[in-house]
Write an enzyme that holds these catalytic residues in place. Sequence first.
Site, PDB file in Angstrom:
ATOM      1  N   HIS A   1       0.809  -1.121   0.004  1.00 47.17           N
ATOM      2  CA  HIS A   1      -0.111  -0.053   0.069  1.00 47.17           C
ATOM      3  C   HIS A   1       0.941   1.152  -0.101  1.00 47.17           C
ATOM      4  O   HIS A   1       0.790   1.969  -0.867  1.00 47.17           O
ATOM      5  CB  HIS A   1      -1.051   0.148   1.100  1.00 47.17           C
ATOM      6  CG  HIS A   1      -1.928  -1.047   1.227  1.00 47.17           C
ATOM      7  ND1 HIS A   1      -2.683  -1.367   0.094  1.00 47.17           N
ATOM      8  CD2 HIS A   1      -2.241  -2.122   2.030  1.00 47.17           C
ATOM      9  CE1 HIS A   1      -3.385  -2.697   0.379  1.00 47.17           C
ATOM     10  NE2 HIS A   1      -3.078  -3.033   1.658  1.00 47.17           N
TER      11      HIS A   1
ATOM     12  N   ASP B   1      -4.961  -8.316  -3.491  1.00 45.82           N
ATOM     13  CA  ASP B   1      -5.148  -8.059  -1.769  1.00 45.82           C
ATOM     14  C   ASP B   1      -6.594  -8.819  -1.641  1.00 45.82           C
ATOM     15  O   ASP B   1      -6.760  -9.752  -1.117  1.00 45.82           O
ATOM     16  CB  ASP B   1      -5.295  -6.551  -1.512  1.00 45.82           C
ATOM     17  CG  ASP B   1      -5.121  -6.223  -0.128  1.00 45.82           C
ATOM     18  OD1 ASP B   1      -5.156  -7.251   0.504  1.00 45.82           O
ATOM     19  OD2 ASP B   1      -5.128  -4.939   0.145  1.00 45.82           O
TER      20      ASP B   1
END
Length: 451
Positions: free
Chosen positions: A273, A324
């Site tokens: 991220h 993810d």
Amino acid sequence: MTHPTHPTTRTYWLEHAWLDTNVEPGVALEVSGGRITAVRTEVDTPPPGAEILRGLTLPGLANAHSHAFHRALRGTVQVGSGTFWTWREFMYSFADQLTPDTYHDLARAVYAEMALAGITAVGEFHYVHHAHGGTPYADPNAMGEALIAAASEAGIRITLLDTAYFSSGFGQPPNHHQLRFSDGSADAWAERCSLLKERDHARIGAAIHSVRAVPARELATVARWAEERRAPLHVHLSEQTAENDACRAAHDCTPTQLLADHGVLGPRTTGVHNTHLTDEDIALLGRSGTGTCMCPTTERDLADGIGPAVALQRAGSPLSLGSDSHAVIDLLEEARAMELNERLRTRTRGHWTAAALLRAASADGHAALGWDEAGSITAGALADFTTIALDSVRTAGPVPRLGAETAVFAATAADVRHTVVGGRHVVRDGVHALVPDVPQALAQAVEALRA
Ligand SMILES: [Zn+2]
């Protein structure tokens, strides 16, 4: 060098191939022992006996960040409003239901979905280690082994990023959901992980769930374990501003600085991220060669924000991509979303070329997972590749020379026609060769968790 007597020797003829910088028409690949042994260009007609792959063949795609069980939340979690933190409560209710058997069945189906999307390697950021209350299974790695077996049965490679997770926040014990995630200490985590064995299709890496979940005094133990094995080390980093605020309150520094101070950053480390960073954080990550795994479809789904991927790459942080939470599993969508997010933010176009986006989705993603020998159609590389149709409703029209642009900016996972992993034809004409009915396998596995 070719091995004509090897039983798995095969010739592929690629109508068009992406050779790292350009689309080449008419390419013959010799594959032996799971590797590409020769690449011949300007081969206008398929050699006799060759497997013919029509469309644009790309290096296999690497999904560098996955939590397989989040696939069970798809659709269900879109009802209602809230934040990352309310989403997390819902996600935990599914984590509570997992057993080695149900997780195996779900992961097998999810990894089969990945193969159908052209993904040849997955980085599984795995933290549901123990039974309810944190009781170890008879095999303390029963859950990790279930994931490794699932990848094998779905025909893809896995890097099991075994994740350290000991606290619910700075100075806080794990909550009742998180007891399943915790080994109690980094030493106990290391002892358990050391029992995991690598296999042809499976490598073992480490992960620090986040600076929230691993106390500062434990960080160096995890980093050392990875360093000793030259294994990849991944960490969720600054996905939420609340994490930054709590880190500053506890340690008077950013999460990136905390990781730097405890020896976590470096070229085998990937921050996942990297959304809410200071300029100094970006410099620290870049200077240390720490990678960045962007997960744009999850980041937008969870209302995380847009990470500074352009600045990170410019500073020296290689980029990879992951699906993810599996809101969708489509690495082509992840690739274009990274560019399109940046266009919305800056109101200018062309931050990455299609070639650069494909590199993040293949070569650099594989490197982030410790598969440096994959992600390129070159002699000596692992024979992992995938073919995108250039004649579907989404992709018909542009000249083949622009196949990379078409694949990245218009194709979807539904356009994947073939996936080959280690010379094994896992997906043929859009059909998975090992899991006969992937939608049904997904439906059954998700239903088992709801029951
Ligand atoms: Zn994640």
